[in-house]
Write a protein that holds these residues in place. Sequence first.
Motif, PDB file in Angstrom:
ATOM      1  N   TYR A 371       0.193  -0.637  -0.087  1.00 20.39           N
ATOM      2  CA  TYR A 371      -0.082   0.152   0.135  1.00 20.39           C
ATOM      3  C   TYR A 371       0.944   1.066   0.283  1.00 20.39           C
ATOM      4  CZ  TYR A 371       1.171   0.107   4.639  1.00 20.39           C
ATOM      5  OH  TYR A 371       1.466  -0.067   6.370  1.00 20.39           O
ATOM      6  N   GLN A 372       1.894   1.092   1.112  1.00 15.58           N
ATOM      7  CA  GLN A 372       3.111   2.297   0.333  1.00 15.58           C
ATOM      8  C   GLN A 372       2.997   2.401  -1.295  1.00 15.58           C
ATOM      9  OE1 GLN A 372       3.527  -0.162   2.772  1.00 15.58           O
ATOM     10  NE2 GLN A 372       4.261   0.441   4.797  1.00 15.58           N
ATOM     11  N   ASP A 373       3.447   1.509  -1.452  1.00 14.90           N
ATOM     12  CA  ASP A 373       3.744   1.743  -3.182  1.00 14.90           C
ATOM     13  C   ASP A 373       3.033   2.535  -3.768  1.00 14.90           C
ATOM     14  OD1 ASP A 373       5.285   1.947  -5.510  1.00 14.90           O
ATOM     15  OD2 ASP A 373       4.036  -0.475  -5.897  1.00 14.90           O
ATOM     16  N   MET A 374       1.591   2.257  -3.548  1.00  9.83           N
ATOM     17  CA  MET A 374       0.348   2.368  -4.169  1.00  9.83           C
ATOM     18  C   MET A 374       0.075   4.067  -3.442  1.00  9.83           C
ATOM     19  SD  MET A 374      -3.832   0.666  -3.652  1.00  9.83           S
ATOM     20  CE  MET A 374      -2.873  -0.745  -3.299  1.00  9.83           C
ATOM     21  N   ALA A 375       0.250   4.169  -2.587  1.00 13.46           N
ATOM     22  CA  ALA A 375      -0.474   5.584  -2.575  1.00 13.46           C
ATOM     23  C   ALA A 375       1.155   5.992  -2.808  1.00 13.46           C
ATOM     24  CB  ALA A 375       0.636   5.608  -1.056  1.00 13.46           C
ATOM     25  N   THR A 376       2.538   6.086  -3.410  1.00 13.28           N
ATOM     26  CA  THR A 376       3.221   7.277  -4.268  1.00 13.28           C
ATOM     27  C   THR A 376       3.285   7.364  -5.690  1.00 13.28           C
ATOM     28  OG1 THR A 376       5.318   5.536  -2.377  1.00 13.28           O
ATOM     29  CG2 THR A 376       5.216   6.649  -4.512  1.00 13.28           C
ATOM     30  N   ARG A 377       2.279   5.776  -6.581  1.00 14.33           N
ATOM     31  CA  ARG A 377       2.783   5.765  -7.391  1.00 14.33           C
ATOM     32  C   ARG A 377       1.460   6.435  -8.246  1.00 14.33           C
ATOM     33  NH1 ARG A 377       4.098  -0.048  -9.202  1.00 14.33           N
ATOM     34  NH2 ARG A 377       4.434   1.342 -10.971  1.00 14.33           N
ATOM     35  N   VAL A 378      -0.042   6.429  -7.623  1.00 12.38           N
ATOM     36  CA  VAL A 378      -1.380   6.276  -7.596  1.00 12.38           C
ATOM     37  C   VAL A 378      -1.462   7.959  -7.303  1.00 12.38           C
ATOM     38  CG1 VAL A 378      -1.621   4.577  -8.947  1.00 12.38           C
ATOM     39  CG2 VAL A 378      -2.632   5.361  -6.615  1.00 12.38           C
ATOM     40  N   ASP A 379      -2.894   8.771  -7.398  1.00 17.19           N
ATOM     41  CA  ASP A 379      -2.935   9.523  -7.125  1.00 17.19           C
ATOM     42  C   ASP A 379      -4.936   9.260  -6.322  1.00 17.19           C
ATOM     43  OD1 ASP A 379      -1.749  12.277  -7.874  1.00 17.19           O
ATOM     44  OD2 ASP A 379      -2.882  10.964  -9.907  1.00 17.19           O
ATOM     45  N   GLY A 380      -5.235   8.108  -6.735  1.00 17.67           N
ATOM     46  CA  GLY A 380      -6.329   7.480  -6.012  1.00 17.67           C
ATOM     47  C   GLY A 380      -6.071   6.358  -6.477  1.00 17.67           C
ATOM     48  N   ALA A 381      -7.627   5.793  -5.391  1.00 12.00           N
ATOM     49  CA  ALA A 381      -7.562   3.819  -5.855  1.00 12.00           C
ATOM     50  C   ALA A 381      -8.976   3.604  -4.675  1.00 12.00           C
ATOM     51  CB  ALA A 381      -6.354   3.212  -5.427  1.00 12.00           C
ATOM     52  N   LEU A 382      -9.887   2.930  -5.650  1.00 15.41           N
ATOM     53  CA  LEU A 382     -10.801   2.428  -4.940  1.00 15.41           C
ATOM     54  C   LEU A 382     -11.155   1.063  -4.837  1.00 15.41           C
ATOM     55  CD1 LEU A 382     -13.161   2.522  -3.971  1.00 15.41           C
ATOM     56  CD2 LEU A 382     -14.421   3.559  -6.267  1.00 15.41           C
ATOM     57  N   TRP A 383     -10.985   0.185  -4.143  1.00 11.32           N
ATOM     58  CA  TRP A 383     -10.841  -1.408  -4.457  1.00 11.32           C
ATOM     59  C   TRP A 383     -11.805  -1.861  -3.590  1.00 11.32           C
ATOM     60  CZ3 TRP A 383      -7.278  -2.544  -7.663  1.00 11.32           C
ATOM     61  CH2 TRP A 383      -6.166  -1.385  -8.011  1.00 11.32           C
ATOM     62  N   SER A 384     -13.063  -2.116  -4.227  1.00 10.44           N
ATOM     63  CA  SER A 384     -13.781  -3.168  -3.828  1.00 10.44           C
ATOM     64  C   SER A 384     -14.506  -4.218  -3.631  1.00 10.44           C
ATOM     65  CB  SER A 384     -15.348  -2.572  -4.695  1.00 10.44           C
ATOM     66  OG  SER A 384     -14.923  -1.202  -5.211  1.00 10.44           O
ATOM     67  N   GLY A 385     -14.925  -5.302  -2.746  1.00 10.00           N
ATOM     68  CA  GLY A 385     -14.998  -6.229  -2.206  1.00 10.00           C
ATOM     69  C   GLY A 385     -13.610  -7.391  -2.648  1.00 10.00           C
ATOM     70  N   THR A 386     -13.106  -6.183  -2.219  1.00 12.36           N
ATOM     71  CA  THR A 386     -11.199  -7.485  -1.856  1.00 12.36           C
ATOM     72  C   THR A 386     -11.139  -8.688  -1.587  1.00 12.36           C
ATOM     73  OG1 THR A 386     -10.665  -5.257  -2.080  1.00 12.36           O
ATOM     74  CG2 THR A 386      -8.738  -7.062  -1.566  1.00 12.36           C
ATOM     75  N   PRO A 387     -10.751  -9.566  -2.586  1.00 11.70           N
ATOM     76  CA  PRO A 387     -10.514 -10.975  -1.856  1.00 11.70           C
ATOM     77  C   PRO A 387      -9.936 -11.512  -0.267  1.00 11.70           C
ATOM     78  CG  PRO A 387     -11.373 -11.071  -3.552  1.00 11.70           C
ATOM     79  CD  PRO A 387     -10.636  -9.586  -3.777  1.00 11.70           C
ATOM     80  N   ASN A 388     -10.270 -12.138   0.362  1.00 10.40           N
ATOM     81  CA  ASN A 388     -10.049 -12.336   1.879  1.00 10.40           C
ATOM     82  C   ASN A 388      -7.800 -13.182   1.195  1.00 10.40           C
ATOM     83  OD1 ASN A 388      -8.741 -14.370   3.896  1.00 10.40           O
ATOM     84  ND2 ASN A 388     -10.045 -12.506   4.624  1.00 10.40           N
ATOM     85  N   PHE A 389      -8.061 -13.391   0.128  1.00 12.77           N
ATOM     86  CA  PHE A 389      -6.390 -13.667  -0.415  1.00 12.77           C
ATOM     87  C   PHE A 389      -5.814 -12.889  -0.525  1.00 12.77           C
ATOM     88  CE2 PHE A 389      -9.347 -15.247  -3.165  1.00 12.77           C
ATOM     89  CZ  PHE A 389      -8.930 -14.756  -4.559  1.00 12.77           C
ATOM     90  N   THR A 390      -5.778 -11.649  -0.790  1.00 15.81           N
ATOM     91  CA  THR A 390      -5.290 -10.441  -1.472  1.00 15.81           C
ATOM     92  C   THR A 390      -4.289  -9.848  -0.903  1.00 15.81           C
ATOM     93  OG1 THR A 390      -6.989  -9.414  -2.435  1.00 15.81           O
ATOM     94  CG2 THR A 390      -4.887  -8.658  -3.137  1.00 15.81           C
ATOM     95  N   PRO A 391      -2.929 -10.450  -1.681  1.00 12.94           N
ATOM     96  CA  PRO A 391      -1.513 -10.535  -0.158  1.00 12.94           C
ATOM     97  C   PRO A 391      -1.893  -8.542   0.449  1.00 12.94           C
ATOM     98  CG  PRO A 391      -1.042 -11.618  -2.037  1.00 12.94           C
ATOM     99  CD  PRO A 391      -2.154 -10.947  -2.511  1.00 12.94           C
ATOM    100  N   GLN A 392      -1.543  -7.927  -0.792  1.00 12.95           N
ATOM    101  CA  GLN A 392      -1.410  -5.845  -0.543  1.00 12.95           C
ATOM    102  C   GLN A 392      -2.831  -5.732   0.767  1.00 12.95           C
ATOM    103  OE1 GLN A 392      -2.151  -7.057  -3.737  1.00 12.95           O
ATOM    104  NE2 GLN A 392      -0.004  -6.841  -4.464  1.00 12.95           N
ATOM    105  N   TRP A 393      -4.013  -6.764   0.065  1.00 17.00           N
ATOM    106  CA  TRP A 393      -5.519  -6.572   1.676  1.00 17.00           C
ATOM    107  C   TRP A 393      -4.745  -6.811   2.602  1.00 17.00           C
ATOM    108  CZ3 TRP A 393      -7.849  -9.451   4.419  1.00 17.00           C
ATOM    109  CH2 TRP A 393      -9.807  -9.237   5.208  1.00 17.00           C
ATOM    110  N   ARG A 394      -4.406  -8.044   2.442  1.00 15.93           N
ATOM    111  CA  ARG A 394      -3.879  -8.833   3.935  1.00 15.93           C
ATOM    112  C   ARG A 394      -3.022  -8.098   4.612  1.00 15.93           C
ATOM    113  NH1 ARG A 394      -5.517 -13.791   4.149  1.00 15.93           N
ATOM    114  NH2 ARG A 394      -3.835 -14.826   6.120  1.00 15.93           N
ATOM    115  N   GLU A 395      -1.960  -7.420   3.888  1.00 14.58           N
ATOM    116  CA  GLU A 395      -0.266  -6.754   4.827  1.00 14.58           C
ATOM    117  C   GLU A 395      -1.228  -5.841   4.899  1.00 14.58           C
ATOM    118  OE1 GLU A 395       3.307  -3.985   3.693  1.00 14.58           O
ATOM    119  OE2 GLU A 395       1.739  -4.259   1.726  1.00 14.58           O
TER     120      GLU A 395
END
Length: 535
Positions: A371-395
């Motif tokens: 998520y730190q990399d994400m916040a550095t490279r994009v201006d915004g993100a909307l992730w809906s209904g993220t599956p539990n096995f998603t590594p970035q979500w789990r982190e």
Amino acid sequence: MHPVGLATALVFFTWSMSPSLLPRAWYLQGLATGISVALGYGLGCTAAWLVRSCGVTATWSARTRRIGWWVLGLAALVLVPVFLVLGARWQNYIRDLVAVEPTNGANVLLVFLIAAAVWFVLLEAARGIRAGTRRLSAFARRFVPRPAANVAGLVVAVTLGVLIVNGALYNGLIAFANWSFSGADNDTAAGVVEPTAPERSGSPASAQAWDTLGQEGRTFVGRGPDAAQIEAVTGRPALEPIRAYAGRESADSVPAVADLVVAELDRTKAWERKVLAVNTTTGRGWVNPSVASSLEYLEGGDTAIASMQYSFLPSPLAFIADRETPQVAGRALFNAVFARWIDLPVESRPKLVVFGESLGSYGGQNAFAGYQDMATRVDGALWSGTPNFTPQWREVTADRDAGSTEIRPVVDGGRSVRFAADPADLDLDAEWGPRRIVYWQHASDPIVWWSPSLLFNEPDWLTEPRGRDVDPNMGWLPLVTFWQVTLDMVFSADVPAGHGHSYGPEAADMWARILPDPGRSQADTDRVQAALTGE
């Protein structure tokens, strides 16, 4: 029938009627109960076998055994109907929570019949496996001592099962599914016609032919607001939104498909727009229409959305069978777009945002190291209904601030990443930075909370206060909760928006907070949301 197995099965029967995340149709409740009863019976029989294997044997008189059977029978006569009725009431309570019509109470009889049938089938299957294992052991005893023969029979049986499930049969089924669904992908949804605006892929001006986009791709470019519709809702001048898309059959590889999408961005001059959005789709290329259209309405059509199809498999099948391709697609599309975007002059670049739902969220996040990399490279993100096995979500969930919950984590005070079940959840006291990442997840969404660990471990989200649309009586039960949440996923999107895996018009409020505009009022956002709901 073994009495210990039956007693344990009865306990699992009562557990299976307990509430879970979403209301279940009577046939799914019957399936969940049948599986639970079979598991209980198997565990009871296994426990009894282990006790006997340790040399402990109980000698009961005929009278004691008869009394035991009577007690077990009476317990079943009382508990089965009582928990069938309680289960029906709990299900209707959950229906109230998610605004779904109650069901007929007489369905409990069908629940019982289906559960009995499922239990019988699973029981006979287990007995068949046991018989086969014994035959293998008997054959092996001709050549090796009895203990070694027993182990060898079990190993061979398990190995054959694994090879059947994960080997030739598995690969054959997936190959057949890809072939069969690729044929169905030639259909076009009712009411969808080829676009004429050059800003849409599949139009006469596009290099991407209409018939190569796939069914979901044609729906994406053939629908959505045009400039006139946006002006009618916002009362302001608008541009024609750009929707760039390429289908899986348009190139030999997923990265090559991504390159075709970038070519569409070049053709439509998407780099000159105010907002450029990169979307990773679900299996067959579906884009959430509310999320895409709300962004276009709010930004006055001064947008470009880049997306593509990467598979022919429907999301439920891809969810189970193919978790690699969504990651490849999410990484390939974002990297291809980012490579062009980063070379643009800083002062004239469009704002770069990303979004995705379900498998799209899982695949799209793979473009980032975290998520730190994400916040550095994009201006915004909307992730809906993220599956539990998603590594970035789990982190990011694991890194939540002390005292915050798993269903609504707070990370670093909410400086860049925020979680929400509804838009009001995003309004924290802490300052929100210019780069805003939102994880949109409902407390009742089984896609978000399903995990194999539910089999034997109680998750944090069931030790915390429940979400607003989750029965406060829901608790964790070993083995049972896993199957309940598994079956909740089957119709997780067949509930009103705002519950389960149904993410709808509230996307307007989410985007309004991710991309704030001093000239936009809450009334403007409300008009967009009303347009999305058809009001």
